[in-house]
Design a protein around this motif. Structure first.
Motif, PDB file in Angstrom:
ATOM      1  N   MET A   1       0.837  -1.201   0.000  1.00  0.00           N
ATOM      2  CA  MET A   1       0.000   0.000   0.000  1.00  0.00           C
ATOM      3  C   MET A   1       0.870   1.249   0.000  1.00  0.00           C
ATOM      4  O   MET A   1       1.895   1.309   0.656  1.00  0.00           O
ATOM      5  N   THR A   2       0.454   2.209  -0.749  1.00  0.00           N
ATOM      6  CA  THR A   2       1.230   3.430  -0.853  1.00  0.00           C
ATOM      7  C   THR A   2       1.094   4.257   0.408  1.00  0.00           C
ATOM      8  O   THR A   2       0.019   4.454   0.933  1.00  0.00           O
ATOM      9  N   THR A   3       2.226   4.736   0.884  1.00  0.00           N
ATOM     10  CA  THR A   3       2.180   5.605   2.052  1.00  0.00           C
ATOM     11  C   THR A   3       2.747   6.960   1.676  1.00  0.00           C
ATOM     12  O   THR A   3       3.632   7.053   0.859  1.00  0.00           O
ATOM     13  N   PRO A   4       2.231   8.020   2.284  1.00  0.00           N
ATOM     14  CA  PRO A   4       2.729   9.336   1.906  1.00  0.00           C
ATOM     15  C   PRO A   4       4.188   9.511   2.284  1.00  0.00           C
ATOM     16  O   PRO A   4       4.626   8.990   3.305  1.00  0.00           O
ATOM     17  N   THR A   5       4.922  10.206   1.455  1.00  0.00           N
ATOM     18  CA  THR A   5       6.319  10.446   1.763  1.00  0.00           C
ATOM     19  C   THR A   5       6.445  11.800   2.468  1.00  0.00           C
ATOM     20  O   THR A   5       5.694  12.717   2.192  1.00  0.00           O
ATOM     21  N   THR A   6       7.395  11.877   3.366  1.00  0.00           N
ATOM     22  CA  THR A   6       7.513  13.108   4.141  1.00  0.00           C
ATOM     23  C   THR A   6       8.668  13.966   3.669  1.00  0.00           C
ATOM     24  O   THR A   6       8.755  15.131   3.975  1.00  0.00           O
ATOM     25  N   ALA A   7       9.585  13.361   2.911  1.00  0.00           N
ATOM     26  CA  ALA A   7      10.773  14.123   2.522  1.00  0.00           C
ATOM     27  C   ALA A   7      10.439  15.134   1.448  1.00  0.00           C
ATOM     28  O   ALA A   7       9.419  15.068   0.802  1.00  0.00           O
ATOM     29  N   VAL A 154       6.167   3.423  -2.389  1.00  0.00           N
ATOM     30  CA  VAL A 154       5.527   2.544  -3.385  1.00  0.00           C
ATOM     31  C   VAL A 154       5.079   1.213  -2.773  1.00  0.00           C
ATOM     32  O   VAL A 154       4.522   0.372  -3.468  1.00  0.00           O
ATOM     33  N   GLY A 155       5.349   1.033  -1.487  1.00  0.00           N
ATOM     34  CA  GLY A 155       4.893  -0.189  -0.819  1.00  0.00           C
ATOM     35  C   GLY A 155       5.894  -1.329  -0.852  1.00  0.00           C
ATOM     36  O   GLY A 155       5.537  -2.494  -0.672  1.00  0.00           O
ATOM     37  N   LEU A 156       7.188  -1.011  -1.062  1.00  0.00           N
ATOM     38  CA  LEU A 156       8.188  -2.068  -1.119  1.00  0.00           C
ATOM     39  C   LEU A 156       9.206  -1.963   0.020  1.00  0.00           C
ATOM     40  O   LEU A 156      10.291  -2.550  -0.052  1.00  0.00           O
ATOM     41  N   GLY A 157       8.860  -1.216   1.055  1.00  0.00           N
ATOM     42  CA  GLY A 157       9.793  -0.989   2.153  1.00  0.00           C
ATOM     43  C   GLY A 157      10.323  -2.274   2.766  1.00  0.00           C
ATOM     44  O   GLY A 157      11.503  -2.369   3.101  1.00  0.00           O
ATOM     45  N   ALA A 158       9.472  -3.276   2.866  1.00  0.00           N
ATOM     46  CA  ALA A 158       9.879  -4.522   3.516  1.00  0.00           C
ATOM     47  C   ALA A 158      10.743  -5.393   2.599  1.00  0.00           C
ATOM     48  O   ALA A 158      11.288  -6.402   3.037  1.00  0.00           O
ATOM     49  N   LYS A 159      10.888  -4.998   1.360  1.00  0.00           N
ATOM     50  CA  LYS A 159      11.615  -5.855   0.410  1.00  0.00           C
ATOM     51  C   LYS A 159      12.918  -5.225  -0.082  1.00  0.00           C
ATOM     52  O   LYS A 159      13.452  -5.618  -1.110  1.00  0.00           O
ATOM     53  N   ALA A 160      13.416  -4.255   0.667  1.00  0.00           N
ATOM     54  CA  ALA A 160      14.605  -3.515   0.224  1.00  0.00           C
ATOM     55  C   ALA A 160      15.787  -4.430  -0.075  1.00  0.00           C
ATOM     56  O   ALA A 160      16.569  -4.166  -0.989  1.00  0.00           O
ATOM     57  N   PRO A 168       7.578 -10.325  -7.465  1.00  0.00           N
ATOM     58  CA  PRO A 168       6.501 -10.597  -8.418  1.00  0.00           C
ATOM     59  C   PRO A 168       6.427  -9.463  -9.437  1.00  0.00           C
ATOM     60  O   PRO A 168       6.892  -8.353  -9.182  1.00  0.00           O
ATOM     61  N   TYR A 169       5.818  -9.777 -10.563  1.00  0.00           N
ATOM     62  CA  TYR A 169       5.803  -8.847 -11.688  1.00  0.00           C
ATOM     63  C   TYR A 169       5.264  -7.458 -11.331  1.00  0.00           C
ATOM     64  O   TYR A 169       5.874  -6.435 -11.650  1.00  0.00           O
ATOM     65  N   GLY A 170       4.139  -7.433 -10.615  1.00  0.00           N
ATOM     66  CA  GLY A 170       3.530  -6.145 -10.268  1.00  0.00           C
ATOM     67  C   GLY A 170       4.466  -5.307  -9.408  1.00  0.00           C
ATOM     68  O   GLY A 170       4.532  -4.078  -9.548  1.00  0.00           O
ATOM     69  N   GLU A 171       5.222  -5.967  -8.524  1.00  0.00           N
ATOM     70  CA  GLU A 171       6.156  -5.236  -7.659  1.00  0.00           C
ATOM     71  C   GLU A 171       7.374  -4.757  -8.440  1.00  0.00           C
ATOM     72  O   GLU A 171       7.976  -3.731  -8.105  1.00  0.00           O
ATOM     73  N   GLN A 172       7.750  -5.498  -9.478  1.00  0.00           N
ATOM     74  CA  GLN A 172       8.852  -5.016 -10.320  1.00  0.00           C
ATOM     75  C   GLN A 172       8.456  -3.705 -10.997  1.00  0.00           C
ATOM     76  O   GLN A 172       9.266  -2.797 -11.154  1.00  0.00           O
ATOM     77  N   ARG A 173       7.202  -3.618 -11.388  1.00  0.00           N
ATOM     78  CA  ARG A 173       6.739  -2.363 -12.004  1.00  0.00           C
ATOM     79  C   ARG A 173       6.789  -1.218 -10.986  1.00  0.00           C
ATOM     80  O   ARG A 173       7.165  -0.106 -11.312  1.00  0.00           O
ATOM     81  N   LYS A 174       6.394  -1.524  -9.737  1.00  0.00           N
ATOM     82  CA  LYS A 174       6.455  -0.492  -8.693  1.00  0.00           C
ATOM     83  C   LYS A 174       7.901  -0.061  -8.454  1.00  0.00           C
ATOM     84  O   LYS A 174       8.176   1.109  -8.213  1.00  0.00           O
ATOM     85  N   LEU A 175       8.802  -1.041  -8.495  1.00  0.00           N
ATOM     86  CA  LEU A 175      10.216  -0.726  -8.267  1.00  0.00           C
ATOM     87  C   LEU A 175      10.729   0.191  -9.375  1.00  0.00           C
ATOM     88  O   LEU A 175      11.494   1.132  -9.119  1.00  0.00           O
ATOM     89  N   GLU A 176      10.309  -0.066 -10.602  1.00  0.00           N
ATOM     90  CA  GLU A 176      10.712   0.825 -11.701  1.00  0.00           C
ATOM     91  C   GLU A 176      10.236   2.252 -11.431  1.00  0.00           C
ATOM     92  O   GLU A 176      10.950   3.208 -11.710  1.00  0.00           O
ATOM     93  N   ILE A 177       9.033   2.365 -10.886  1.00  0.00           N
ATOM     94  CA  ILE A 177       8.502   3.701 -10.593  1.00  0.00           C
ATOM     95  C   ILE A 177       9.332   4.353  -9.478  1.00  0.00           C
ATOM     96  O   ILE A 177       9.696   5.525  -9.558  1.00  0.00           O
ATOM     97  N   ALA A 178       9.669   3.560  -8.449  1.00  0.00           N
ATOM     98  CA  ALA A 178      10.479   4.112  -7.350  1.00  0.00           C
ATOM     99  C   ALA A 178      11.829   4.582  -7.882  1.00  0.00           C
ATOM    100  O   ALA A 178      12.333   5.645  -7.493  1.00  0.00           O
ATOM    101  N   ARG A 179      12.415   3.793  -8.776  1.00  0.00           N
ATOM    102  CA  ARG A 179      13.719   4.183  -9.338  1.00  0.00           C
ATOM    103  C   ARG A 179      13.588   5.475 -10.148  1.00  0.00           C
ATOM    104  O   ARG A 179      14.445   6.350 -10.083  1.00  0.00           O
ATOM    105  N   ALA A 180      12.498   5.588 -10.910  1.00  0.00           N
ATOM    106  CA  ALA A 180      12.292   6.820 -11.686  1.00  0.00           C
ATOM    107  C   ALA A 180      12.127   8.016 -10.744  1.00  0.00           C
ATOM    108  O   ALA A 180      12.676   9.090 -10.983  1.00  0.00           O
TER     109      ALA A 180
END
Ligand SMILES: Nc1ncnc2c1ncn2[C@@H]1O[C@H](COP(=O)(O)OP(=O)(O)OP(=O)(O)O)[C@@H](O)[C@H]1O
Length: 365
Positions: A1-7, A154-160, A168-180
């Motif tokens: 789940m997406t959480t708001p970023t504070t930075a 993006v909801g991947l904090g536990a998978k750093a 999984p595929y959907g999370e790889q897409r989220k990771l691409e977004i985080a990298r962007a």
């Protein structure tokens, strides 16, 4: 789940400021004009959709915006400045993108992938990196903190610490977004962000895109999922055979007869997607009925034919399973292919490195 970023994220531009201004963009490949004289603007606070049938020129247009291709004609400005014709300089200027076929460093961790995206924002030079002085350590710590925060977002904090290829595929897409996002863009270009996702993942991606917009980042998104586009976008532009056919709000675009003829097939009534879902359910029911009928016939047939049918089924099942997993090994095997043109392999990780690999025409040197 997406959480708001504070930075602090990319400084949000004043509302309504033109972030992207593409004028007369034309891209020819030999005798083929893939994009013809396309004008498009994206303003701050906007989510703009780019749709069109397969081969309409959407990805080519993205490549022109991001410096991967140098347009044959036309000009692209970001916040009033003409963009340099190099993709890393475009990223540094403030435009980030994801790819139709995921391009992660599959053997690096999730966190390391995001750290790679930070390099355009790291000011420490070569000597600082070699000597590993206090400035370097400070910058590195700040980068890690920001990367960790984006993973939470993006909801991947536990998978750093997981390898990217094991997501999984959907999370790889989220990771691409985080990298962007790690390059702190003012404009994010998403190329089919929900390709290969199930409906639940698609809804979560919608939320994520809204949250990114709320961070002050303008968004231009290519997508074939019409419900996603209509739910999300303030404006939609339609490309057909390289030309912009129409641009407007979702309603206007859906009702335009030229769009219906060229792309949508028929207008969406009520909840977009319902008609398709009903059609699929009816087709599945019909095919189930047919296979039950065929099964009854097969029982009456002799044994060798029944065995052959079983063997066929097994082959199909295995092929489907391998498509679904589509992770590291597939990705490594796929590494030399041009991801942008290979749409049938969407659920695989396309390349070891994120540069466009397959096409000699790309301007990524
Ligand atoms: N590097 C290239 N060299 C030659 N032709 C190309 C190249 N890249 C794209 N094309 C051609 O340009 C046209 C537009 O392709 P493009 O991939 O931009 O379409 P698209 O709208 O993104 O399609 P899709 O929705 O299937 O991804 C196609 O005819 C394609 O074959």
């Amino acid at each position: 789940m997406t959480t708001p970023t504070t930075a602090t994220t990319a400084k949000a531009p004043a509302p309504g400021e033109t972030v992207l201004d593409a004028r007369g963009v034309t891209m020819r490949f030999g005798g083929l004009t893939a994009v013809r004289s396309v004008d498009l603007t994206v303003k701050s606070g906007e989510i703009v959709g780019l749709i069109g049938p397969n081969g309409a020129g959407k990805t080519t247009f993205f490549n022109c915006l991001t410096g991967l291709y140098i347009p044959t004609e036309g000009e692209v400005r970001y916040k009033g400045r003409v963009l340099p014709p190099k993709s890393f300089k475009v990223t540094a200027a403030g435009i980030a993108r994801t790819f139709q076929n995921i391009r992660l460093f599959s053997n690096m961790t999730v966190l390391e992938n995001v750290l790679v995206g930070r390099h355009t924002r790291t000011k420490e030079g070569l000597w600082s990196a070699l000597l590993r002085g206090p400035g370097f350590h400070k910058a590195e710590a700040a980068s890690r903190a920001r990367a960790t925060e984006l993973l939470e977002f993006v909801g991947l904090g536990a998978k750093a610490d997981h390898l990217a290829r094991n997501l999984p595929y959907g999370e790889q897409r989220k990771l691409e977004i985080a990298r962007a996002l790690a390059s702190e863009p003012g404009l994010l270009l998403l190329d089919e962000p929900t390709a290969g996702m199930n409906p639940q993942e698609t809804r979560a991606t919608e939320e994520l895109v809204f949250a990114i917009r709320d961070m002050g980042i303008a968004i231009l998104v290519i997508e074939h999922d019409m419900r996603f586009i209509m739910n999300l976008c303030d404006r939609v532009a339609v490309l057909v055979q390289g030309e912009k056919l129409i641009e407007g709000d979702g309603q206007t675009v859906q009702r335009d007869e030229r769009v219906i003829a060229a792309y949508l097939g028929e207008p969406f009534e009520g909840e977009p997607g319902e008609a398709e879902a009903a059609e699929v359910a009816a087709a599945e029911a019909a095919s189930e009925e047919a296979s039950q009928g065929a099964g009854a016939e097969a029982d009456a047939d002799d044994a060798p034919e029944a065995d052959a049918a079983d063997a066929d089924d097994t082959t199909r099942t295995d092929a489907g399973a391998s498509d679904d997993t589509g992770t590291s090994d597939d990705a490594d095997r796929d590494a030399g292919r041009d991801g942008d043109t290979d749409r049938t392999t969407a659920p695989t990780t396309a390349a070891e490195a994120p540069g466009d690999s397959g096409s000699g025409k790309e301007n990524d040197s």
